[in-house]
Design a protein around this motif. Sequence first.
Motif, PDB file in Angstrom:
ATOM      1  N   ASN A 334      37.321  30.378  13.437  1.00  0.00           N
ATOM      2  CA  ASN A 334      35.977  30.063  14.688  1.00  0.00           C
ATOM      3  C   ASN A 334      36.091  30.017  15.510  1.00  0.00           C
ATOM      4  OD1 ASN A 334      34.857  29.085  12.647  1.00  0.00           O
ATOM      5  ND2 ASN A 334      35.967  27.165  12.216  1.00  0.00           N
ATOM      6  N   VAL A 335      36.772  31.455  16.593  1.00  0.00           N
ATOM      7  CA  VAL A 335      36.559  30.984  17.651  1.00  0.00           C
ATOM      8  C   VAL A 335      35.874  32.834  18.604  1.00  0.00           C
ATOM      9  CG1 VAL A 335      38.134  32.114  19.604  1.00  0.00           C
ATOM     10  CG2 VAL A 335      39.504  30.881  17.388  1.00  0.00           C
ATOM     11  N   HIS A 336      35.606  31.989  19.402  1.00  0.00           N
ATOM     12  CA  HIS A 336      34.639  33.028  20.269  1.00  0.00           C
ATOM     13  C   HIS A 336      34.989  34.512  20.401  1.00  0.00           C
ATOM     14  CE1 HIS A 336      32.095  35.110  23.085  1.00  0.00           C
ATOM     15  NE2 HIS A 336      31.331  34.408  21.810  1.00  0.00           N
ATOM     16  N   THR A 337      36.548  34.392  21.041  1.00  0.00           N
ATOM     17  CA  THR A 337      36.407  36.785  21.838  1.00  0.00           C
ATOM     18  C   THR A 337      37.957  35.976  20.829  1.00  0.00           C
ATOM     19  OG1 THR A 337      35.273  36.330  23.537  1.00  0.00           O
ATOM     20  CG2 THR A 337      37.137  37.521  23.076  1.00  0.00           C
ATOM     21  N   ALA A 338      39.253  36.757  20.489  1.00  0.00           N
ATOM     22  CA  ALA A 338      39.938  35.912  20.120  1.00  0.00           C
ATOM     23  C   ALA A 338      41.357  36.604  20.719  1.00  0.00           C
ATOM     24  CB  ALA A 338      39.969  36.704  18.190  1.00  0.00           C
ATOM     25  N   ILE A 339      41.243  38.181  20.944  1.00  0.00           N
ATOM     26  CA  ILE A 339      42.181  38.240  22.119  1.00  0.00           C
ATOM     27  C   ILE A 339      41.408  38.797  23.009  1.00  0.00           C
ATOM     28  CG2 ILE A 339      44.160  39.864  22.520  1.00  0.00           C
ATOM     29  CD1 ILE A 339      44.104  40.440  19.213  1.00  0.00           C
ATOM     30  N   ALA A 340      41.814  38.645  24.669  1.00  0.00           N
ATOM     31  CA  ALA A 340      41.524  39.158  25.771  1.00  0.00           C
ATOM     32  C   ALA A 340      42.509  38.899  26.685  1.00  0.00           C
ATOM     33  CB  ALA A 340      40.283  38.019  26.118  1.00  0.00           C
ATOM     34  N   ALA A 341      42.255  39.977  27.670  1.00  0.00           N
ATOM     35  CA  ALA A 341      42.542  40.790  29.192  1.00  0.00           C
ATOM     36  C   ALA A 341      41.894  40.818  29.884  1.00  0.00           C
ATOM     37  CB  ALA A 341      43.954  41.514  29.004  1.00  0.00           C
ATOM     38  N   THR A 342      41.970  40.495  31.148  1.00  0.00           N
ATOM     39  CA  THR A 342      40.360  41.245  32.151  1.00  0.00           C
ATOM     40  C   THR A 342      41.290  41.244  33.364  1.00  0.00           C
ATOM     41  OG1 THR A 342      38.869  40.195  33.102  1.00  0.00           O
ATOM     42  CG2 THR A 342      40.572  38.023  32.136  1.00  0.00           C
ATOM     43  N   GLY A 343      41.405  41.852  34.146  1.00  0.00           N
ATOM     44  CA  GLY A 343      41.480  41.801  35.501  1.00  0.00           C
ATOM     45  C   GLY A 343      40.582  41.623  36.841  1.00  0.00           C
ATOM     46  N   HIS A 344      39.865  40.712  36.103  1.00  0.00           N
ATOM     47  CA  HIS A 344      38.798  39.771  37.294  1.00  0.00           C
ATOM     48  C   HIS A 344      38.361  38.642  37.057  1.00  0.00           C
ATOM     49  CE1 HIS A 344      37.939  44.616  37.456  1.00  0.00           C
ATOM     50  NE2 HIS A 344      37.891  44.795  35.858  1.00  0.00           N
ATOM     51  N   CYS A 345      39.531  38.108  36.711  1.00  0.00           N
ATOM     52  CA  CYS A 345      39.284  36.395  37.089  1.00  0.00           C
ATOM     53  C   CYS A 345      40.109  35.505  37.874  1.00  0.00           C
ATOM     54  CB  CYS A 345      39.891  36.371  35.351  1.00  0.00           C
ATOM     55  SG  CYS A 345      39.458  34.102  34.960  1.00  0.00           S
ATOM     56  N   GLY A 346      39.456  34.826  38.626  1.00  0.00           N
ATOM     57  CA  GLY A 346      39.707  34.159  39.348  1.00  0.00           C
ATOM     58  C   GLY A 346      39.528  34.513  40.664  1.00  0.00           C
ATOM     59  N   SER A 347      39.720  33.343  41.455  1.00  0.00           N
ATOM     60  CA  SER A 347      39.185  33.291  42.978  1.00  0.00           C
ATOM     61  C   SER A 347      40.898  33.074  43.237  1.00  0.00           C
ATOM     62  CB  SER A 347      38.652  31.898  42.885  1.00  0.00           C
ATOM     63  OG  SER A 347      39.642  30.752  43.208  1.00  0.00           O
ATOM     64  N   HIS A 348      40.297  33.590  44.951  1.00  0.00           N
ATOM     65  CA  HIS A 348      41.755  33.410  46.351  1.00  0.00           C
ATOM     66  C   HIS A 348      41.738  32.489  47.277  1.00  0.00           C
ATOM     67  CE1 HIS A 348      42.067  37.977  44.699  1.00  0.00           C
ATOM     68  NE2 HIS A 348      41.178  37.799  45.212  1.00  0.00           N
ATOM     69  N   PRO A 349      43.082  31.849  47.349  1.00  0.00           N
ATOM     70  CA  PRO A 349      43.053  30.239  48.510  1.00  0.00           C
ATOM     71  C   PRO A 349      42.604  30.695  49.164  1.00  0.00           C
ATOM     72  CG  PRO A 349      45.055  31.783  47.988  1.00  0.00           C
ATOM     73  CD  PRO A 349      44.293  32.059  47.374  1.00  0.00           C
ATOM     74  N   ASP A 350      41.957  31.931  50.123  1.00  0.00           N
ATOM     75  CA  ASP A 350      42.266  31.796  51.614  1.00  0.00           C
ATOM     76  C   ASP A 350      41.991  33.525  51.304  1.00  0.00           C
ATOM     77  OD1 ASP A 350      44.650  33.132  51.858  1.00  0.00           O
ATOM     78  OD2 ASP A 350      45.529  30.687  52.333  1.00  0.00           O
ATOM     79  N   GLY A 351      41.862  33.577  53.300  1.00  0.00           N
ATOM     80  CA  GLY A 351      41.264  34.872  53.406  1.00  0.00           C
ATOM     81  C   GLY A 351      42.824  35.772  53.171  1.00  0.00           C
ATOM     82  N   LYS A 352      43.793  35.034  53.669  1.00  0.00           N
ATOM     83  CA  LYS A 352      44.689  35.827  53.542  1.00  0.00           C
ATOM     84  C   LYS A 352      45.755  36.717  52.358  1.00  0.00           C
ATOM     85  CE  LYS A 352      46.064  32.370  57.438  1.00  0.00           C
ATOM     86  NZ  LYS A 352      46.885  31.149  57.173  1.00  0.00           N
ATOM     87  N   PHE A 353      45.203  36.516  51.962  1.00  0.00           N
ATOM     88  CA  PHE A 353      45.465  37.782  50.496  1.00  0.00           C
ATOM     89  C   PHE A 353      45.275  38.926  50.725  1.00  0.00           C
ATOM     90  CE2 PHE A 353      41.031  37.837  49.443  1.00  0.00           C
ATOM     91  CZ  PHE A 353      40.635  38.712  48.716  1.00  0.00           C
ATOM     92  N   ASP A 354      46.541  39.875  50.358  1.00  0.00           N
ATOM     93  CA  ASP A 354      46.879  41.070  50.302  1.00  0.00           C
ATOM     94  C   ASP A 354      45.723  41.618  49.145  1.00  0.00           C
ATOM     95  OD1 ASP A 354      47.162  43.602  50.724  1.00  0.00           O
ATOM     96  OD2 ASP A 354      48.809  43.683  49.900  1.00  0.00           O
ATOM     97  N   PRO A 355      44.338  42.349  49.489  1.00  0.00           N
ATOM     98  CA  PRO A 355      43.606  43.194  48.638  1.00  0.00           C
ATOM     99  C   PRO A 355      44.520  44.108  47.776  1.00  0.00           C
ATOM    100  CG  PRO A 355      42.742  43.769  50.418  1.00  0.00           C
ATOM    101  CD  PRO A 355      44.306  42.373  50.481  1.00  0.00           C
TER     102      PRO A 355
END
Length: 453
Positions: A334-355
Amino acid sequence: MFVALLLLLALSNAVNIDADVGQCGSNPILDPRPHSVSILEFGAVGDGKTLNTLAFQNAIFYLKSFADKGGAQLYVPPGNWLTDSFNLTSHLTLFLEKGAAIIGSQDPSHWNVVEPLPSYGRGLEVPGGRYQSLINGYMLNDVVITGNNGTIDGTGSVWWELFSSHSLNYSRPHLVEIVASEFVVVSNITFLNAPAYSIHPVYCSHVHIQNVSISAPPESPYTVGIVPDSSDSVCIEDCVVTMGYDAIALKSGWDEYGIAYGRPTENVHIRNVHLKAYSGSTLAFGSDMSGGISNVLVEHAHIFDSNSGVEFRTIKGRGGYMKDIIISDIQMENVHTAIAATGHCGSHPDGKFDPNALPLLDHITLKDVTGTNITIAGSFVGIEESPFTNICLSNITFSTNSVSTITWKCSNVSGFSDSVFPKPCPDLENPSYSFSSCFSYLLSITERNTAVL
């Protein structure tokens, strides 16, 4: 052997883990504590109403004097022991008897505010500091939190409401946070209603978490069970974890702060666990993984009634890596998505991160996995500038439900599969890979894990 370990832990022993063999491969070597006191001796009252913070603080201050005499035990008898945050000390066993419950105060004004972790640069939820966790340790050596199935209850509802209403002044506290410490054992305890994380070892080495039960209700926002964070030589075994968000999540810092701190989570062994995650993933990697995550072995896991089974999360700007990971002998129900990998998840702590700080996801093996009532078998959505590579899938069978319309989703990913049903994306059937190379890689990682953990 397991019964013997429980008896030794019940005696509240010191821990001395042999780092040359796997923590999950051999139990900690335990030495008896020569001194013991009860929290009652320091004026504590277990009525669930009296605040016992001073009693815990005084007791641990007293027991600190026994650190060079073999260490000591703080015994917590049956009762409801209300308290604010308190700090542990080295060579200490905190022992909770059956019927004993350490209960966190629900008044945020009682909780101290501490600096953010250097690998995060700010509080996870609110910029600035964070509320200190209920039970804390900093730069400790040889600390044990155990008992006869006593309880640590964070009474998290007040914190969940503050989070959901965007009323937090600082980021939420955890139940147990041990920082920059080594030779840590957490066993034979029930953890309930964490404000955020239940057990958070960060910058630690040689951590053994065994035979614990952890739960929070489905509606608890972003509650997580066990979070090894920039830590190494970690064993998690024989645990039952049911959480509002993630059950077990491996992390290693946030964007530029995690990259600068540069401490990975590595040499982790997880086995014989039962996991349930209502809105997140039962077994999550990231998305805060800027210090890197590697050399992880997960085996013999039961995953049930969850949004996601195994999930790798990252995003451009994170940097870091997730590699050399083997997940095997997994049963899902009873699992919706068994295995997943995404490169589009999460936020950044501030605007100083290196894109341009691109994360790496490479050499991930999943084998001997079965699942029933699965909606999506797999979803691999990589990053165009840094595709996910060397994904090896072997002997995987999912029975999908009537809701399922697309069983696999793939983009910017490559790998190999053998004996996988439903049939995976062509991206995961790359002829340049071979089963033999995956298998030899698996053997090398398993041998290295056994030698290094």
